[in-house]
Write a protein that holds these residues in place. Structure first.
Motif, short mmCIF file in Angstrom:
data_model
loop_
_atom_site.label_atom_id
_atom_site.label_comp_id
_atom_site.label_asym_id
_atom_site.label_seq_id
_atom_site.Cartn_x
_atom_site.Cartn_y
_atom_site.Cartn_z
N LYS A 89 0.82 -1.20 0.00
CA LYS A 89 0.00 0.00 0.00
C LYS A 89 0.85 1.25 0.00
CE LYS A 89 -0.39 0.56 5.04
NZ LYS A 89 -1.31 0.78 6.16
N ARG A 90 0.21 2.35 -0.43
CA ARG A 90 0.79 3.68 -0.33
C ARG A 90 -0.25 4.58 0.34
NH1 ARG A 90 2.48 5.14 -6.34
NH2 ARG A 90 0.76 3.71 -6.81
N VAL A 91 0.22 5.33 1.34
CA VAL A 91 -0.70 6.11 2.15
C VAL A 91 -0.22 7.56 2.23
CG1 VAL A 91 -1.87 6.30 4.38
CG2 VAL A 91 -1.10 4.06 3.58
N LEU A 92 -1.17 8.47 2.14
CA LEU A 92 -0.92 9.89 2.41
C LEU A 92 -1.75 10.27 3.62
CD1 LEU A 92 -1.22 11.35 -1.20
CD2 LEU A 92 0.89 10.95 0.07
N TYR A 93 -1.11 10.88 4.60
CA TYR A 93 -1.83 11.42 5.75
C TYR A 93 -1.95 12.93 5.52
CZ TYR A 93 -1.04 6.89 7.89
OH TYR A 93 -1.03 5.54 8.15
N LEU A 94 -3.20 13.37 5.34
CA LEU A 94 -3.46 14.76 5.00
C LEU A 94 -3.90 15.53 6.23
CD1 LEU A 94 -5.47 14.25 1.67
CD2 LEU A 94 -2.99 14.43 1.99
N ASP A 95 -3.33 16.71 6.39
CA ASP A 95 -3.70 17.58 7.50
C ASP A 95 -5.21 17.76 7.55
OD1 ASP A 95 -3.30 19.20 9.65
OD2 ASP A 95 -2.71 20.95 8.49
N ALA A 96 -5.79 17.70 8.74
CA ALA A 96 -7.25 17.74 8.88
C ALA A 96 -7.91 18.89 8.13
CB ALA A 96 -7.62 17.77 10.36
N PRO A 97 -7.35 20.12 8.13
CA PRO A 97 -8.01 21.22 7.41
C PRO A 97 -8.05 21.05 5.90
CG PRO A 97 -6.50 22.07 9.08
CD PRO A 97 -6.23 20.61 8.96
N GLN A 98 -7.34 20.07 5.33
CA GLN A 98 -7.38 19.87 3.89
C GLN A 98 -8.79 19.56 3.39
OE1 GLN A 98 -4.90 19.91 1.25
NE2 GLN A 98 -4.05 21.23 2.85
N LEU A 99 -9.59 18.90 4.23
CA LEU A 99 -10.97 18.59 3.89
C LEU A 99 -11.86 19.05 5.04
CD1 LEU A 99 -10.44 15.00 2.45
CD2 LEU A 99 -10.98 17.06 1.13
N ASP A 100 -12.98 19.62 4.71
CA ASP A 100 -13.86 20.18 5.73
C ASP A 100 -14.37 19.09 6.66
OD1 ASP A 100 -16.87 21.13 6.53
OD2 ASP A 100 -15.49 22.83 6.30
N ALA A 101 -14.55 19.44 7.93
CA ALA A 101 -15.03 18.48 8.92
C ALA A 101 -16.40 17.93 8.57
CB ALA A 101 -15.05 19.13 10.30
N SER A 102 -17.19 18.69 7.80
CA SER A 102 -18.52 18.21 7.41
C SER A 102 -18.45 16.99 6.49
CB SER A 102 -19.29 19.34 6.70
OG SER A 102 -18.67 19.67 5.47
N LEU A 103 -17.26 16.70 5.96
CA LEU A 103 -17.11 15.54 5.07
C LEU A 103 -16.81 14.26 5.83
CD1 LEU A 103 -14.99 17.19 2.21
CD2 LEU A 103 -17.47 16.92 2.36
N ILE A 104 -16.61 14.34 7.13
CA ILE A 104 -16.28 13.14 7.91
C ILE A 104 -17.42 12.12 7.84
CG2 ILE A 104 -15.90 12.26 10.25
CD1 ILE A 104 -14.27 14.76 10.83
N GLY A 105 -18.65 12.58 8.01
CA GLY A 105 -19.79 11.67 7.95
C GLY A 105 -19.90 10.96 6.61
N PRO A 106 -19.89 11.69 5.48
CA PRO A 106 -19.94 11.03 4.18
C PRO A 106 -18.77 10.08 3.95
CG PRO A 106 -20.50 13.34 3.94
CD PRO A 106 -20.05 13.15 5.36
N ALA A 107 -17.58 10.41 4.48
CA ALA A 107 -16.43 9.52 4.32
C ALA A 107 -16.61 8.24 5.11
CB ALA A 107 -15.15 10.24 4.73
N VAL A 108 -17.23 8.32 6.28
CA VAL A 108 -17.51 7.12 7.06
C VAL A 108 -18.49 6.23 6.31
CG1 VAL A 108 -18.62 6.26 9.17
CG2 VAL A 108 -17.00 8.16 9.29
N ASP A 109 -19.49 6.84 5.67
CA ASP A 109 -20.51 6.07 4.95
C ASP A 109 -19.97 5.44 3.67
OD1 ASP A 109 -22.38 6.74 6.87
OD2 ASP A 109 -23.11 8.49 5.76
N ALA A 110 -19.05 6.12 2.99
CA ALA A 110 -18.54 5.62 1.70
C ALA A 110 -17.06 5.93 1.58
CB ALA A 110 -19.33 6.26 0.55
N PRO A 111 -16.20 5.18 2.30
CA PRO A 111 -14.77 5.49 2.29
C PRO A 111 -14.03 4.99 1.06
CG PRO A 111 -15.19 3.62 3.71
CD PRO A 111 -16.54 4.11 3.26
N ASP A 112 -14.58 4.01 0.35
CA ASP A 112 -13.88 3.39 -0.78
C ASP A 112 -14.47 3.89 -2.10
OD1 ASP A 112 -12.31 1.77 0.98
OD2 ASP A 112 -14.07 0.50 1.24
N MET A 113 -13.63 4.48 -2.94
CA MET A 113 -14.08 5.11 -4.18
C MET A 113 -13.43 4.45 -5.39
SD MET A 113 -13.75 9.01 -2.75
CE MET A 113 -12.68 8.58 -1.38
N ALA A 114 -14.25 3.93 -6.28
CA ALA A 114 -13.75 3.35 -7.53
C ALA A 114 -13.71 4.46 -8.58
CB ALA A 114 -14.65 2.21 -7.98
#
Length: 281
Positions: free
Chosen positions: A85-110
């Motif tokens: 695997k290759r992983v990037l850890y992105l600083d929290a402000p890179q994506l708005d906190a309001s996106l946490i819920g949608p990311a939990v629901d659909a974390p895997d993107m084809a």
């Protein structure tokens, strides 16, 4: 198969990227844990099985996975030969906190385009001196991730994320002037964004639309042109690297060969019996 663990990790000089982590595990299983950063994951070989917020997930090799900060997850090999695997850890402000819920629901993107961009970003982060390219690619990745996580607002984003034609052309010309002025010392995307009062993603798109080339490609090609002239003046590749704005000789060689088709040393070679021109200061 004997257990294997191969890892490498580093902190690049690119705002927004906290850590880059590459790993090959055959048996290692991560316990439940959390990160304070967004985890952007691609699997190059094998697959990972993981639980996120008490729901079982998986990462086949053609997906991009985004795990939000502060949400518990684990991870283990989903194939007999493990995973790479290759992983990037992105600083929290890179994506708005309001996106946490949608990311939990659909974390895997084809998404093949997103996956390709993430791979290109990893390649840029592996080479010091390519920070502008990395920042540009990160900006486009962020835009793509937001499009996945907020599909209902895609139409609004398509309007707001793309500058109007006249505004975009003006931004592109201003950024080109800045890049020309900072040919040797370089320019970060954040600096450019602040100077011209525009969002980084707007800048990248405006420049690419106006000139048919990304800002980092423009800067690199200008530096390669300068390197060609210096090499023909008789200067060594090591000296040329510094004088043309490259991080070091290896950085010069990689980009020079990509653009010109030969290494700096071979490019500067002279047919037998020809004298080199005198070195100019």
């Amino acid at each position: 198969m004997p257990s294997q663990q191969e890892t490498s990790a580093w902190r690049p000089q690119v705002p927004g990227v906290v850590e880059v982590f590459h790993a090959h595990f055959t048996e290692h299983a991560y316990p439940m844990h959390v990160h304070d950063a967004w985890t952007l994951l691609i699997v190059d070989d094998g697959a990972v099985r993981y639980d996120l917020n008490r729901r079982e997930r998986g990462t086949p090799h053609d997906t991009v996975s985004l795990l939000p900060p502060q949400v518990p997850h684990n991870g283990s090999p989903a194939t007999a030969h493990g995973f790479r695997k290759r992983v990037l850890y992105l600083d929290a402000p890179q994506l708005d906190a309001s996106l946490i819920g949608p990311a939990v629901d659909a974390p895997d993107m084809a998404d093949p385009l997103l996956r390709r961009r993430v791979g290109q970003l990893h390649a840029a982060l592996a080479h010091p001196g390519d920070e502008l390219e990395a920042e540009s690619r990160l900006a486009l990745i962020g835009e793509r991730l937001r499009a996945h996580l907020r599909p209902r607002h895609a139409a609004d984003r398509s309007t707001s994320d793309h500058p109007k034609p006249d505004r975009g052309a003006a931004l592109a010309r201003t950024l080109r002037e800045l890049l020309d002025e900072r040919l040797l010392e370089g320019l970060t995307l954040d600096e450019a964004s602040t100077l011209v009062h525009a969002h980084p993603t707007h800048l990248v798109r405006a420049f690419s639309t106006a000139f048919g080339i990304a800002p980092h490609q423009y800067l690199t090609s200008r530096r390669v042109d300068r390197a060609r002239r210096l090499l023909l003046d008789g200067r060594s590749p090591a000296e040329v690297a510094t004088r043309a704005g490259f991080y070091d000789q290896a950085h010069l060689t990689r980009h020079f060969k990509r653009v010109v088709g030969v290494t700096p040393g071979r490019y500067a070679g002279r047919p037998a019996g020809r004298d080199r021109p005198a070195t100019r200061d």
